[in-house]
Design an enzyme around this catalytic site. Structure first.
Site: not given
Length: 179
Positions: A9, A41, A53, A132, A164, A167, A170
């Site tokens: 997330t 989320k 969120g 994360s 993204a 990570c 993500t």
């Protein structure tokens, strides 16, 4: 059999000049396996006046969403009061203390991160992130706010894309909510 660890997330909130945008990615992982790509989320609460969120356990987050909604109703949409009262409950209630989730909640006036240890953190700059990928999204958003003329929606999109790209927990299946 070992404990199943749920990772992932990135949720990012940006509050600036009476506007708010919140973004969340859609990936859910268990251990090193992606189990869902399009989880939602982030969502609106309290007559569509508050954005929320989460990161962490989905079931725990939904429990906290319900509790926050109850506090918002009890305190007539006063996010600051509702957040503090939820954090008190979270810290004092034996069942709630075991919940593994972080919440971000924002309206046009306030933005908070709520933790399972009873913390209510109000960021200095109106930017908050959990999960994360949070450090990457937060750093990108701060740089873009300071050094570009982009709208907060554009900043959220670019910051989430940067997170993204760094990570592994993500993805680019983003959900955006705005006030």
């Amino acid at each position: 059999m070992g404990e199943t660890v749920v990772h992932g997330t990135t949720v990012l909130a940006i509050k600036k000049d009476g506007k708010v945008v919140m973004a969340g990615d859609g990936q859910v992982t268990m251990g090193d396996t992606v189990v869902k790509h399009q989880a939602k989320k982030v969502r609106k609460m309290y007559h569509d006046r508050i954005l929320t969120g989460f990161s962490g356990s989905t079931a725990d987050a939904f429990t906290l969403f319900e509790r926050l909604e109850g506090k918002l109703e009890q305190y007539n949409g006063n996010l600051k009061r509702a957040a503090v009262e939820l954090a008190k409950d979270w810290r004092m209630d034996r069942a709630l203390r075991r919940l593994e989730a972080l919440l971000v909640a924002a309206d046009r006036n306030d933005c908070f991160i709520l933790s399972g240890t009873g913390d209510v953190i109000e960021p200095d700059d109106g930017l908050a992130a959990v999960g994360s990928g949070a450090p990457y999204a937060l750093a990108a958003a701060r740089a873009l706010i300071r050094h570009t003329g982009m709208s907060i929606r554009e900043i959220a999109e670019e910051a989430m894309n940067i997170a993204a790209s760094i990570c592994i927990y993500t993805n680019r299946e983003f959900t955006f909510e705005e006030l």
